[in-house]
Every structure is written in structure tokens, then in C-alpha cells.
Design an enzyme around this catalytic site. Structure first.
Site, short mmCIF file in Angstrom:
data_model
loop_
_atom_site.label_atom_id
_atom_site.label_comp_id
_atom_site.label_asym_id
_atom_site.label_seq_id
_atom_site.Cartn_x
_atom_site.Cartn_y
_atom_site.Cartn_z
N LYS A 1 0.77 -1.60 -0.41
CA LYS A 1 0.26 0.00 -0.45
C LYS A 1 0.40 1.03 0.41
O LYS A 1 2.03 1.07 0.75
CB LYS A 1 -0.93 0.15 1.51
CG LYS A 1 -1.87 -1.26 0.84
CD LYS A 1 -3.23 -0.55 1.77
CE LYS A 1 -4.51 -1.95 1.78
NZ LYS A 1 -5.43 -2.10 2.75
N ARG B 1 -3.61 -9.91 4.49
CA ARG B 1 -3.81 -10.19 3.15
C ARG B 1 -2.43 -9.40 2.28
O ARG B 1 -2.37 -8.60 2.55
CB ARG B 1 -4.86 -9.83 3.11
CG ARG B 1 -5.87 -9.46 1.40
CD ARG B 1 -6.98 -9.08 1.22
NE ARG B 1 -7.15 -8.62 -0.42
CZ ARG B 1 -6.93 -7.87 -1.11
NH1 ARG B 1 -6.12 -7.38 -0.71
NH2 ARG B 1 -7.51 -8.53 -2.11
#
Length: 283
Positions: free
Chosen positions: A221, A261
């Protein structure tokens, strides 16, 4: 630390690893690589070989600024991949905000519905999940990708995320979802700036007090790339933030996360096992 058992999903006494298969042309870190269904299935099987406990299949990008795809296109992307992976014995999750996609996915064999909107994008979603009986990830969410960063405003992000997740849990319970179906996700990167994301990682113990298993998705991210920026401020590319992802995995697994994840499975599968060994060694 609580070791969670979620119905219908692997129970191995440690933090689970969820591998990502984006069946999209435009996902932020690997868009297009697995757009072909056969390639997506192959990649999902590779992730299992590398140590993934769950494979998360998504047909719609949720990167900042992404436009939504038509329902029929999302179904066409994910259904054949989920069906083939499920036939191969893989524990498959569907990453969708649409109740109709979730229904098709469960019928194709999905064992988990991962809804980044927590039921806010499609009011029918909790009822579909309740009827299916499969576990349901309720993520903290304040709006669709095109506008979510405008809503990254908090006085105390950990407190407010806890409060908003509590309201979402109450809402889905009222729609018939059983408490044991619910998994929570703080939504790193969704209506959050980098400081918010770091505060949520540091405050995972407070999120755990909500009393449900926690899924954490930090992989590749933007806030990691910004942390690792060059001296002139250029963020590190998504694909080169896997080492930082690994560090987050070790930290949150140690803090009691139920699942992480990730895109790069093998090293993260190692990290959760190291965290479990440290936890077992505690007096």
C-alpha cells in the site's frame, strides 16, 4: 492473545495468510498480470504452494480513484477462477462489494466474503451472507475509491474506527448475520492517510477488544512506499515494498491478527510462523 477459529476456514493455531489474486486490468500493484482466468487459477495454485491458507479473488479494483466495473463484468472475471480453485481444494475468498457477486461466488465454492465496504456499498450484502452462512469480512469504509481520501479526517483514528466498526457489526447482526461469521478489517489505506495507518497498526490491541478476528491488509500500500521514499521524496514503487509488508506482517501476527492479506506469499508465510513460535515460547 486469542487464537481464533472461523467456521469453514483453516484452523492452524497461528495467523493465517491470505494470498491475493486480482482478476483485473487496473489493480494498483499487479493489474493485468492475472486478468486471464487460466493465469489467475495458475497463480492461485502457486500461492497455495507458497503457503497461502486462503486465496482472495477479486474482479474490481479498489485502488484510490478507481472506477467501478459493471456487475456482469465482475461476475465474468471471478466466477470461473473461484470455481476452478475451489474444485482444486483451495479455500477461496471473494473480494467484492456486490451481493449478487457474493452469491455467485459462494455458489461457485467461495468460503469467505471479503467486503471492503462492510455492507455499506450494497445493502443486500448482509442478507446474502446471512443466508449463505459463510464468514464475512466487515472492513472499515467511508466511501468509494473516487472519493475516499477526502474522508480521511479523524480526531482519534483508532477510537473512531472502533466506533464505526461497532456500528457496522450491529447493523449486519440486525440483518441476520451470525456473530461467529464476522471478521473485522481496519481498512488500511481506505480513507486513511499514512499517519492513520500507522496508528491503526500500533493500536491493533484496541481493535482486538471488539471481540472478533482481525484481517489486516497492508501489502504494497501507498503508505509503505511513502515511508521508504528516496531523499527527494519519490515514493518507492509498490512492487518494491514487499520487505516493509513483511515487517508489518510480523508485527500484526505477533499482536494477534487472525489473518494477513498479502501479494508476496512465501516470506509472509514464514513470518507468521516465526511470530507463532515466539508466542508459544512465552512463559
Amino acid at each position: 492473545m486469542t487464537t481464533w477459529s472461523v467456521p469453514g476456514l483453516p484452523d492452524v493455531g497461528r495467523c493465517l495468510v491470505m494470498g491475493v489474486v486480482n482478476v483485473t486490468p487496473d489493480s494498483f500493484s499487479d493489474g493485468g498480470r492475472w486478468f486471464d482466468p487460466a493465469e489467475a487459477v495458475r497463480h492461485g495454485l502457486e500461492l497455495v504452494e507458497q503457503g497461502a491458507d486462503i486465496v482472495d479473488v477479486g474482479g474490481e479494483s479498489t485502488r484510490p480513484g478507481a472506477a467501478r466495473v459493471p456487475l456482469e463484468e465482475e461476475v465474468a472475471r471471478v466466477e470461473p477462477v473461484i470455481r476452478e480453485l475451489s474444485r482444486a481444494g483451495v479455500a477461496v475468498s471473494v473480494d467484492t462489494m456486490r451481493a449478487e457477486v457474493a452469491q455467485v461466488a459462494v455458489e461457485a465454492g467461495a468460503k469467505l466474503v471479503n467486503d471492503v465496504s462492510g455492507g455499506l456499498a450494497d445493502p443486500a450484502m448482509p442478507r446474502v451472507v446471512a443466508a449463505s452462512g459463510v464468514p464475512y469480512v466487515v472492513m472499515h469504509w467511508r466511501g468509494h475509491s473516487h472519493a475516499m481520501q477526502e474522508r480521511a479526517v479523524y480526531d482519534d483514528v483508532v477510537t473512531e474506527v472502533c466506533q464505526e466498526l461497532t456500528k457496522r457489526v450491529e447493523s449486519v447482526l440486525a440483518e441476520g448475520v451470525a456473530e461467529e461469521q464476522i471478521v473485522l478489517d481496519p481498512g488500511l489505506g481506505f480513507s486513511k492517510n499514512p499517519d492513520h495507518n500507522w496508528a491503526l497498526i500500533a493500536g491493533l490491541d484496541r481493535l482486538a477488544e471488539l471481540g472478533r478476528p482481525l484481517l489486516v491488509g497492508a501489502s504494497r500500500k501507498r503508505f509503505l512506499g511513502r515511508l521508504l521514499a528516496t531523499p527527494d521524496g519519490t515514493p518507492r514503487p509498490f512492487s518494491r515494498s514487499d520487505d516493509a509488508t513483511l515487517a508489518v506482517t510480523a508485527l500484526v501476527a505477533q499482536a494477534g491478527a487472525w489473518c494477513v492479506r498479502v501479494h508476496d506469499v512465501r516470506p509472509n508465510a514464514d513470518a507468521v510462523r516465526v511470530a507463532a513460535a515466539v508466542q508459544r515460547a512465552r512463559p
